[in-house]
Design a protein around this motif. Structure first.
Motif, PDB file in Angstrom:
ATOM      1  N   ASP A 129       0.854  -1.190   0.000  1.00 49.37           N
ATOM      2  CA  ASP A 129       0.000   0.000   0.000  1.00 49.37           C
ATOM      3  C   ASP A 129       0.886   1.234   0.000  1.00 49.37           C
ATOM      4  O   ASP A 129       1.955   1.256   0.601  1.00 49.37           O
ATOM      5  CB  ASP A 129      -1.018  -0.004   1.159  1.00 49.37           C
ATOM      6  CG  ASP A 129      -0.362   0.056   2.522  1.00 49.37           C
ATOM      7  OD1 ASP A 129       0.774  -0.441   2.660  1.00 49.37           O
ATOM      8  OD2 ASP A 129      -0.972   0.602   3.452  1.00 49.37           O
ATOM      9  N   PHE A 130       0.435   2.248  -0.703  1.00 55.37           N
ATOM     10  CA  PHE A 130       1.304   3.397  -0.942  1.00 55.37           C
ATOM     11  C   PHE A 130       0.474   4.632  -1.278  1.00 55.37           C
ATOM     12  O   PHE A 130      -0.707   4.538  -1.613  1.00 55.37           O
ATOM     13  CB  PHE A 130       2.289   3.096  -2.086  1.00 55.37           C
ATOM     14  CG  PHE A 130       1.640   2.767  -3.410  1.00 55.37           C
ATOM     15  CD1 PHE A 130       1.552   3.709  -4.429  1.00 55.37           C
ATOM     16  CD2 PHE A 130       1.120   1.492  -3.652  1.00 55.37           C
ATOM     17  CE1 PHE A 130       0.964   3.408  -5.652  1.00 55.37           C
ATOM     18  CE2 PHE A 130       0.530   1.179  -4.877  1.00 55.37           C
ATOM     19  CZ  PHE A 130       0.449   2.130  -5.873  1.00 55.37           C
ATOM     20  N   VAL A 131       1.133   5.769  -1.166  1.00 58.19           N
ATOM     21  CA  VAL A 131       0.540   7.034  -1.570  1.00 58.19           C
ATOM     22  C   VAL A 131       1.226   7.454  -2.864  1.00 58.19           C
ATOM     23  O   VAL A 131       2.458   7.431  -2.962  1.00 58.19           O
ATOM     24  CB  VAL A 131       0.744   8.105  -0.480  1.00 58.19           C
ATOM     25  CG1 VAL A 131       0.333   9.487  -0.988  1.00 58.19           C
ATOM     26  CG2 VAL A 131      -0.056   7.743   0.775  1.00 58.19           C
ATOM     27  N   TYR A 132       0.418   7.816  -3.859  1.00 61.57           N
ATOM     28  CA  TYR A 132       0.961   8.245  -5.151  1.00 61.57           C
ATOM     29  C   TYR A 132       0.545   9.694  -5.368  1.00 61.57           C
ATOM     30  O   TYR A 132      -0.650  10.015  -5.377  1.00 61.57           O
ATOM     31  CB  TYR A 132       0.419   7.333  -6.262  1.00 61.57           C
ATOM     32  CG  TYR A 132       1.064   7.540  -7.621  1.00 61.57           C
ATOM     33  CD1 TYR A 132       2.275   8.214  -7.762  1.00 61.57           C
ATOM     34  CD2 TYR A 132       0.453   7.057  -8.776  1.00 61.57           C
ATOM     35  CE1 TYR A 132       2.858   8.396  -9.012  1.00 61.57           C
ATOM     36  CE2 TYR A 132       1.034   7.229 -10.031  1.00 61.57           C
ATOM     37  CZ  TYR A 132       2.234   7.906 -10.143  1.00 61.57           C
ATOM     38  OH  TYR A 132       2.811   8.082 -11.387  1.00 61.57           O
ATOM     39  N   ILE A 133       1.536  10.562  -5.494  1.00 61.71           N
ATOM     40  CA  ILE A 133       1.293  11.996  -5.661  1.00 61.71           C
ATOM     41  C   ILE A 133       1.753  12.395  -7.062  1.00 61.71           C
ATOM     42  O   ILE A 133       2.882  12.071  -7.452  1.00 61.71           O
ATOM     43  CB  ILE A 133       2.105  12.814  -4.632  1.00 61.71           C
ATOM     44  CG1 ILE A 133       1.732  12.392  -3.199  1.00 61.71           C
ATOM     45  CG2 ILE A 133       1.898  14.308  -4.829  1.00 61.71           C
ATOM     46  CD1 ILE A 133       2.849  12.641  -2.197  1.00 61.71           C
ATOM     47  N   ILE A 134       0.887  13.065  -7.808  1.00 58.34           N
ATOM     48  CA  ILE A 134       1.319  13.515  -9.133  1.00 58.34           C
ATOM     49  C   ILE A 134       1.344  15.040  -9.205  1.00 58.34           C
ATOM     50  O   ILE A 134       0.588  15.733  -8.524  1.00 58.34           O
ATOM     51  CB  ILE A 134       0.480  12.905 -10.282  1.00 58.34           C
ATOM     52  CG1 ILE A 134      -1.010  13.039 -10.035  1.00 58.34           C
ATOM     53  CG2 ILE A 134       0.873  11.456 -10.505  1.00 58.34           C
ATOM     54  CD1 ILE A 134      -1.856  12.547 -11.200  1.00 58.34           C
ATOM     55  N   ILE A 170       5.234   7.819  -3.359  1.00 63.07           N
ATOM     56  CA  ILE A 170       5.809   8.006  -4.688  1.00 63.07           C
ATOM     57  C   ILE A 170       5.351   9.379  -5.191  1.00 63.07           C
ATOM     58  O   ILE A 170       4.153   9.672  -5.174  1.00 63.07           O
ATOM     59  CB  ILE A 170       5.292   6.924  -5.675  1.00 63.07           C
ATOM     60  CG1 ILE A 170       5.638   5.514  -5.171  1.00 63.07           C
ATOM     61  CG2 ILE A 170       5.859   7.158  -7.080  1.00 63.07           C
ATOM     62  CD1 ILE A 170       4.902   4.393  -5.942  1.00 63.07           C
ATOM     63  N   ILE A 171       6.296  10.210  -5.573  1.00 65.60           N
ATOM     64  CA  ILE A 171       5.953  11.496  -6.204  1.00 65.60           C
ATOM     65  C   ILE A 171       6.410  11.405  -7.651  1.00 65.60           C
ATOM     66  O   ILE A 171       7.550  11.016  -7.921  1.00 65.60           O
ATOM     67  CB  ILE A 171       6.661  12.687  -5.520  1.00 65.60           C
ATOM     68  CG1 ILE A 171       6.304  12.767  -4.032  1.00 65.60           C
ATOM     69  CG2 ILE A 171       6.291  14.003  -6.218  1.00 65.60           C
ATOM     70  CD1 ILE A 171       7.003  13.899  -3.280  1.00 65.60           C
ATOM     71  N   ALA A 172       5.531  11.725  -8.581  1.00 67.78           N
ATOM     72  CA  ALA A 172       5.914  11.658  -9.997  1.00 67.78           C
ATOM     73  C   ALA A 172       5.216  12.757 -10.773  1.00 67.78           C
ATOM     74  O   ALA A 172       4.273  13.380 -10.286  1.00 67.78           O
ATOM     75  CB  ALA A 172       5.561  10.293 -10.583  1.00 67.78           C
ATOM     76  N   GLY A 173       5.684  12.959 -11.996  1.00 64.20           N
ATOM     77  CA  GLY A 173       5.013  13.923 -12.847  1.00 64.20           C
ATOM     78  C   GLY A 173       5.974  14.616 -13.780  1.00 64.20           C
ATOM     79  O   GLY A 173       7.095  14.156 -14.020  1.00 64.20           O
TER      80      GLY A 173
END
Length: 267
Positions: A129-134, A170-173
């Protein structure tokens, strides 16, 4: 689209992607090709979403193409300036996820931190389980505006970490600047969070005849998120140098991806 490019498909992992979808829902778009690209992954964070209609249409094309159920989360509202606003969205293969819910936008310390506040969601796939931030950083008139935003992602990490008590973030974008820029260094200094894709080797934006810049990336704490398998990259589907056509009908970015093991919860 070059269908020959193999991306590891594994029952025990998920492939997480980020894709600047170039004004999804507004610009003329080849949705079939777009869905073909997204179907390589299990969860895709989408930047430059103009409206929910574009996401719904993408979902329909994905379901038709894969014969699987797909679902999505879209931000409650659009963010940006008076002249230009966009939504953030996540679209995901339902069979892979037992939980998925939006966590809302990053709450700014002051209103000048971001032109478009990053958006987060919580996901659970198997035992991971994770938090995904874009995010989609400002391009601005001067590089300084981009670097100021780059230096604020440390606050974004902190905010979602406190909000969820989750270690796997996870931070992506599309950061409109290379991830090895010193402006991001406070993330690694303070939280051991650093970029996954080596910018020099991973160009993600298109001109009419070649790949140009490395603007898209992932940031994770690989000591905490041991589920990261080390498999990551840019999905370069360009065929016969058709950059101009892809730019017109799909996007002016390539998607990026990273892979995570879902069989054991390591934290």
């Amino acid at each position: 689209v070059n269908e020959e490019i193999g991306i590891n498909k594994n029952e025990n992992t998920i492939l997480v992607a980020s894709f600047n979808a170039l004004r999804l829902g507004e610009k003329q778009k080849d949705y079939r090709t777009f869905a073909q690209i997204l179907a390589k992954f299990d969860l895709i964070g989408l930047e430059e979403v103009m409206n929910e209609k574009g996401v719904k249409k993408t979902q329909a094309y994905l379901e038709k193409l894969t014969n699987e159920k797909w679902d999505y989360i879209i931000s409650e509202n659009s963010v940006g300036s008076e002249n230009y606003r966009e939504y953030f969205a996540f679209i995901y293969r339902k069979s892979k996820f037992s939980e998925a819910r939006g966590l809302g936008f990053y709450k700014e310390k002051d209103e000048n931190e971001f032109m478009r506040e990053p958006y987060g969601a919580y996901f659970k796939a198997g035992n991971f389980d994770f938090v995904y931030i874009i995010a989609h950083s400002v391009f601005g008139d001067k590089e300084k505006q981009r670097l100021l935003e780059a230096a604020n992602y440390v606050n974004v990490y902190e905010y979602f970490s406190k909000l969820t008590n989750e270690d796997d973030i996870i931070i992506a974008g599309d950061f409109n600047t290379a991830a090895d820029n010193m402006a991001f260094k406070n993330l690694s200094d303070k939280y051991n969070v650093s970029y996954i894709l080596e910018p020099n080797e991973n160009l993600t934006t298109l001109s009419d005849n070649k790949l140009v810049s490395s603007y898209d990336n992932f940031f994770i704490n690989s000591k905490k998120t041991k589920e990261f398998t080390g498999n990551s990259g840019v999905y370069n589907f360009i065929k016969n140098n058709n950059y101009a056509i892809i730019k017109k009908y799909v996007s002016d970015h390539l998607p990026i991806f990273s892979e995570y093991s879902i069989t054991e919860d390591l934290d």
